[in-house]
Design a protein around this motif. Sequence first.
Motif, mmCIF file in Angstrom:
data_model
loop_
_atom_site.group_PDB
_atom_site.id
_atom_site.type_symbol
_atom_site.label_atom_id
_atom_site.label_comp_id
_atom_site.label_asym_id
_atom_site.label_seq_id
_atom_site.Cartn_x
_atom_site.Cartn_y
_atom_site.Cartn_z
ATOM 1 N N MET A 1 26.450 35.295 58.004
ATOM 2 C CA MET A 1 27.075 37.240 57.140
ATOM 3 C C MET A 1 28.734 37.105 57.605
ATOM 4 O O MET A 1 29.403 37.913 56.626
ATOM 5 C CB MET A 1 26.321 37.732 58.257
ATOM 6 N N PRO A 2 29.457 36.888 59.097
ATOM 7 C CA PRO A 2 30.927 37.121 58.609
ATOM 8 C C PRO A 2 31.910 36.464 57.784
ATOM 9 O O PRO A 2 32.615 37.323 56.957
ATOM 10 C CB PRO A 2 31.126 36.730 60.185
ATOM 11 N N ASN A 3 31.131 35.304 56.815
ATOM 12 C CA ASN A 3 31.627 34.939 55.875
ATOM 13 C C ASN A 3 31.671 35.798 55.366
ATOM 14 O O ASN A 3 32.705 35.600 53.805
ATOM 15 C CB ASN A 3 31.041 33.543 55.552
ATOM 16 N N GLY A 4 30.466 36.278 54.402
ATOM 17 C CA GLY A 4 30.237 37.381 53.112
ATOM 18 C C GLY A 4 31.565 38.373 53.869
ATOM 19 O O GLY A 4 32.322 38.666 52.629
ATOM 20 N N ILE A 5 31.557 38.653 54.661
ATOM 21 C CA ILE A 5 32.429 40.522 54.527
ATOM 22 C C ILE A 5 33.743 39.655 54.228
ATOM 23 O O ILE A 5 34.491 40.229 53.877
ATOM 24 C CB ILE A 5 32.073 40.530 55.804
ATOM 25 N N LEU A 6 33.743 38.235 55.192
ATOM 26 C CA LEU A 6 36.338 38.291 55.350
ATOM 27 C C LEU A 6 36.169 37.927 54.007
ATOM 28 O O LEU A 6 37.163 38.125 53.385
ATOM 29 C CB LEU A 6 35.945 36.710 55.764
ATOM 30 N N LEU A 7 35.386 37.127 52.590
ATOM 31 C CA LEU A 7 35.311 36.520 51.639
ATOM 32 C C LEU A 7 35.565 38.169 51.066
ATOM 33 O O LEU A 7 36.466 38.524 50.276
ATOM 34 C CB LEU A 7 34.301 35.812 50.843
ATOM 35 N N ALA A 8 34.367 38.917 51.037
ATOM 36 C CA ALA A 8 34.777 40.833 50.551
ATOM 37 C C ALA A 8 35.875 41.092 51.086
ATOM 38 O O ALA A 8 36.524 41.461 49.527
ATOM 39 C CB ALA A 8 33.599 41.393 50.964
ATOM 40 N N LEU A 9 36.854 41.155 52.156
ATOM 41 C CA LEU A 9 37.905 41.135 52.079
ATOM 42 C C LEU A 9 39.161 40.913 51.625
ATOM 43 O O LEU A 9 40.068 41.719 51.325
ATOM 44 C CB LEU A 9 37.831 41.549 53.573
ATOM 45 N N ILE A 10 38.699 39.694 51.503
ATOM 46 C CA ILE A 10 39.777 38.716 50.491
ATOM 47 C C ILE A 10 39.596 39.203 49.157
ATOM 48 O O ILE A 10 40.488 39.736 48.325
ATOM 49 C CB ILE A 10 39.700 37.442 50.813
ATOM 50 N N ALA A 11 38.931 39.751 48.360
ATOM 51 C CA ALA A 11 38.375 40.424 47.233
ATOM 52 C C ALA A 11 39.324 41.523 46.885
ATOM 53 O O ALA A 11 39.947 41.586 45.668
ATOM 54 C CB ALA A 11 36.998 40.322 47.000
ATOM 55 N N TYR A 12 39.021 42.013 48.498
ATOM 56 C CA TYR A 12 39.509 43.840 47.739
ATOM 57 C C TYR A 12 41.198 43.705 48.237
ATOM 58 O O TYR A 12 41.509 44.096 47.619
ATOM 59 C CB TYR A 12 38.816 44.745 48.515
ATOM 60 N N ALA A 13 41.405 42.631 48.771
ATOM 61 C CA ALA A 13 43.097 42.287 49.699
ATOM 62 C C ALA A 13 43.753 41.836 48.028
ATOM 63 O O ALA A 13 44.907 41.950 47.656
ATOM 64 C CB ALA A 13 42.895 41.783 50.230
ATOM 65 N N SER A 14 43.034 41.244 47.294
ATOM 66 C CA SER A 14 43.144 40.494 45.974
ATOM 67 C C SER A 14 43.135 40.885 44.848
ATOM 68 O O SER A 14 44.315 41.777 44.392
ATOM 69 C CB SER A 14 42.665 39.221 45.371
ATOM 70 N N TYR A 15 42.493 42.302 44.974
ATOM 71 C CA TYR A 15 42.379 43.073 43.603
ATOM 72 C C TYR A 15 43.902 44.257 43.904
ATOM 73 O O TYR A 15 44.031 44.364 42.885
ATOM 74 C CB TYR A 15 41.718 44.101 44.068
#
Length: 296
Positions: A1-15
């Motif tokens: 779960m923490p990995n998924g949330i971290l990856l999503a945060l990185i995704a939106y930072a990238s956007y």
Amino acid sequence: MPNGILLALIAYASYSGSDAVIKSLGGQFSVFEIGFFGTLFAGIFLFFTRPAGERWRDFWRMKRPWAVQARAWAGIASGVLSVYAFTHIPLAEVYALIFLAPLLVTILSTVILKEKVGPWRWLAVFAGFAGVMLVVRPGFRELNLGHLAAFVNAFLAAASVILLRSLAQQEKRTSMLGVLVGYGLLFNGAGVAATAFTLPNAMQLVWLALAGAFTAGGQFMQLLAAKYAPANRIAPTHYSQIVWAVILGALFFQEYPDWLSLVGLAIVGAAGLLTMVREEVRLGTVRWNPFARTRL
């Protein structure tokens, strides 16, 4: 779960990084040229993010082609309008207006899908619009076409979400992305031909490629995030873009929101989160927040 949330945060930072690069290119190229090169480079990078079990050469095989194409055209229009908005008004104001999308989904769902909306979700809608009024403050500051473009963008994003609700379980990711990229190149290419083309120099080409890379990186990170955490846990990370709008706007564009704007942004984010919570209570999942944003 923490990995998924971290990856999503990185995704939106990238956007957000992609949006900031697009903003920096305003005045150097037309809206269509930025859209064309952004789509081109995003498409090149996205070619390597094909989900397992799907093939790019089969992207044109669709069960509901008209719905897929309608979603693609909404994404293309959203892309053009977002470029215009980002290059004409502050980042925080663009995000405040675009983040009306989940609230507009509530309104559209009552009209198109005939869904029943309870008092909590209507409260979120009114609060979200009030938050946007605090950020934009019509009547107290000059509004321009950039604000209108951002609002229409939110409406198109909401329409795309309505379409994605029925397409998500029926169509391949490669189909939805492939049609979006193909139409995006065609539409923006025609726009460039009808207006003006400025040959990018080496550094400008690097920035255009970077905008596409950030977009593709966001798509790829969201795909990975989906493997580690369910949608209803990742959805709130979408609102991290509000923080990035404030940070990037201040660091690179000298855009400093006042305290009323910050309060308005917080209200918009809270209204969207309330909408998400009510969706989860009612449906057991978050249906208004798709994993891939509706534009490139």
